[in-house]
Design a protein around this motif. Structure first.
Motif, PDB file in Angstrom:
ATOM      1  N   SER A  23       0.994  -1.618   0.019  1.00 17.55           N
ATOM      2  CA  SER A  23       0.393  -0.151   0.102  1.00 17.55           C
ATOM      3  C   SER A  23       0.555   0.820  -0.163  1.00 17.55           C
ATOM      4  CB  SER A  23      -0.958  -0.335   1.095  1.00 17.55           C
ATOM      5  OG  SER A  23      -1.781   1.402   1.563  1.00 17.55           O
ATOM      6  N   LYS A  61       1.176   1.735  -6.773  1.00 17.77           N
ATOM      7  CA  LYS A  61       0.490   0.988  -8.223  1.00 17.77           C
ATOM      8  C   LYS A  61      -1.516   1.897  -8.420  1.00 17.77           C
ATOM      9  CE  LYS A  61      -1.592  -1.653  -4.392  1.00 17.77           C
ATOM     10  NZ  LYS A  61      -0.866  -0.968  -3.823  1.00 17.77           N
ATOM     11  N   SER A  85     -12.679  -4.292  -7.969  1.00 19.72           N
ATOM     12  CA  SER A  85     -13.131  -4.639  -7.236  1.00 19.72           C
ATOM     13  C   SER A  85     -13.965  -4.405  -6.351  1.00 19.72           C
ATOM     14  CB  SER A  85     -11.286  -5.307  -6.352  1.00 19.72           C
ATOM     15  OG  SER A  85     -10.652  -5.402  -7.004  1.00 19.72           O
ATOM     16  N   ARG A 122     -13.907  -2.222   2.444  1.00 16.30           N
ATOM     17  CA  ARG A 122     -13.915  -0.578   2.717  1.00 16.30           C
ATOM     18  C   ARG A 122     -14.316   0.400   2.127  1.00 16.30           C
ATOM     19  NH1 ARG A 122     -11.413   3.099   0.215  1.00 16.30           N
ATOM     20  NH2 ARG A 122      -9.344   2.289  -1.122  1.00 16.30           N
ATOM     21  N   ARG A 173     -13.062   6.591   0.245  1.00 19.03           N
ATOM     22  CA  ARG A 173     -12.710   7.892   0.532  1.00 19.03           C
ATOM     23  C   ARG A 173     -13.038   8.905   0.110  1.00 19.03           C
ATOM     24  NH1 ARG A 173      -6.909   5.253  -1.527  1.00 19.03           N
ATOM     25  NH2 ARG A 173      -6.711   3.355   0.914  1.00 19.03           N
ATOM     26  N   GLU A 218     -11.039 -14.099  -6.750  1.00 20.89           N
ATOM     27  CA  GLU A 218     -10.057 -14.714  -5.736  1.00 20.89           C
ATOM     28  C   GLU A 218     -10.436 -13.412  -4.571  1.00 20.89           C
ATOM     29  OE1 GLU A 218      -7.829 -12.019  -5.158  1.00 20.89           O
ATOM     30  OE2 GLU A 218      -9.159 -10.639  -5.953  1.00 20.89           O
ATOM     31  N   PHE A 264      -7.802  -7.553   4.162  1.00 20.75           N
ATOM     32  CA  PHE A 264      -5.932  -6.854   3.996  1.00 20.75           C
ATOM     33  C   PHE A 264      -6.966  -5.431   4.621  1.00 20.75           C
ATOM     34  CE2 PHE A 264      -3.775  -2.700   3.003  1.00 20.75           C
ATOM     35  CZ  PHE A 264      -2.966  -3.524   2.131  1.00 20.75           C
ATOM     36  N   THR A 292     -12.440  -9.708  -6.893  1.00 22.30           N
ATOM     37  CA  THR A 292     -12.296  -9.666  -7.898  1.00 22.30           C
ATOM     38  C   THR A 292     -13.522 -10.633  -8.471  1.00 22.30           C
ATOM     39  OG1 THR A 292      -9.682 -10.223  -8.566  1.00 22.30           O
ATOM     40  CG2 THR A 292     -11.321 -10.219 -10.485  1.00 22.30           C
ATOM     41  N   GLU A 296      -5.465  -5.764  -9.834  1.00 17.60           N
ATOM     42  CA  GLU A 296      -5.217  -4.741  -8.924  1.00 17.60           C
ATOM     43  C   GLU A 296      -5.216  -5.087  -7.696  1.00 17.60           C
ATOM     44  OE1 GLU A 296      -5.314  -0.244  -6.995  1.00 17.60           O
ATOM     45  OE2 GLU A 296      -4.084  -2.357  -6.077  1.00 17.60           O
ATOM     46  N   ILE A 297      -4.391  -6.136  -6.864  1.00 14.12           N
ATOM     47  CA  ILE A 297      -4.929  -6.914  -5.922  1.00 14.12           C
ATOM     48  C   ILE A 297      -3.573  -6.934  -5.101  1.00 14.12           C
ATOM     49  CG2 ILE A 297      -6.272  -7.581  -6.946  1.00 14.12           C
ATOM     50  CD1 ILE A 297      -5.333 -10.400  -7.566  1.00 14.12           C
ATOM     51  N   GLY A 336      -4.850 -12.886  -2.813  1.00 11.83           N
ATOM     52  CA  GLY A 336      -5.264 -12.819  -3.768  1.00 11.83           C
ATOM     53  C   GLY A 336      -4.199 -13.106  -5.398  1.00 11.83           C
ATOM     54  N   ARG A 394      -1.380  -0.774   7.449  1.00 13.23           N
ATOM     55  CA  ARG A 394      -0.522  -0.961   6.414  1.00 13.23           C
ATOM     56  C   ARG A 394       1.011  -1.204   6.254  1.00 13.23           C
ATOM     57  NH1 ARG A 394      -5.627   0.651   5.084  1.00 13.23           N
ATOM     58  NH2 ARG A 394      -6.243   0.658   2.638  1.00 13.23           N
TER      59      ARG A 394
END
Ligand SMILES: Nc1nc2c(ncn2[C@@H]2O[C@H](COP(=O)(O)OP(=O)(O)O)[C@@H](O)[C@H]2O)c(=O)[nH]1
Ligand SMILES: Nc1ncnc2c1ncn2[C@@H]1O[C@H](COP(=O)(O)OP(=O)(O)O)[C@@H](O)[C@H]1O
Length: 185
Positions: A13, A17, A36, A40, A43, A71, A75, A82, A100-101, A105, A147
């Motif tokens: 994190s 990415k 995905s 969470r 934001r 998968e 986290f 996904t 982007e995992i 995963g 993280r």
């Protein structure tokens, strides 16, 4: 017909990415980034259906039970997965699809899609990684700590991936990423 491809994009994190992928997709709009599902909270500025499908735990568990996820993993206290249908459909259409995992995963995808190209993005240092997460300003102290704890574990697994790219200078990292993706094979 052109064959589709699955590309796995992993790294701790705050390594950059999302930043790298935004640039890559601007320059190569033919690539598709899978959206995905996560438990969470969004934001500020994140959009449902674009950044993530934001769902509650019950809905996520239902998707797992119905095998709707290709998968999934936990986290930093939340669940991420996904959606299967969009990825399988796009690959069958010949598209290059990017996931982007996180690490767990990526390991699952290695089992189910052994042909997937797996890339790992490394920070120049752990210190710089922490600065980036803090500079982004989106996480609470607790979320930052979670993280960073996970970051070392993920970095230790970098050699499980086909290609490692250090995101120090952003433009250079992008060049290396393009070279990794668009090599003649
Ligand atoms: N296994 C898995 N990990 C995901 C998925 N979507 C996102 N992640 C990862 O979950 C982690 C946390 O993502 P996020 O909360 O957006 O935080 P950020 O990486 O700090 O921006 C990152 O490592 C993402 O790559 C998914 O569908 N499956
Ligand atoms: N090469 C780089 N050099 C300096 N800062 C960067 C670089 N790449 C990304 N960043 C910054 O680091 C922070 C985290 O990047 P982000 O793309 O959100 O990471 P991730 O998606 O891996 O969690 C952002 O504030 C971003 O602008």
């Amino acid at each position: 017909m052109e064959t589709g491809k699955l590309i796995v994009f992993t790294g701790p994190s705050g390594v950059g990415k999302g930043t790298l992928l935004r640039k890559l997709l601007t320059q190569h709009p033919e690539l598709v980034l899978s959206t995905s599902v996560t438990t969470r909270l969004p934001r500020p500025g994140e959009i449902h259906g674009t950044d993530y499908y934001f769902v509650n735990l019950e809905k996520f568990q239902q998707m797992v039970a119905n095998q709707e996820l290709l998968e999934w993993a936990e986290f930093a206290g939340n669940y991420y997965g996904t959606p299967r249908f969009q990825v399988e459909e796009l690959i069958s259409q010949g598209k290059w699809v990017i996931l982007e995992i996180e690490l767990e995963g990526a390991r699952q995808i290695r089992q189910t899609f052994p042909k997937a190209l797996r890339l790992f993005i490394l920070p120049p240092s752990l210190w710089e990684l922490e600065q980036r997460i803090r500079r982004r300003g989106t996480e609470t102290e607790e979320a930052i700590a979670k993280r960073l704890r996970r970051a070392q574990e993920e970095i230790n697994a970098a050699n499980e991936f086909d290609i490692q790219i250090v995101n120090d200078d952003l433009e250079k990292a992008l060049e290396n990423l393009e070279a990794a993706l668009f090599v003649p094979c």
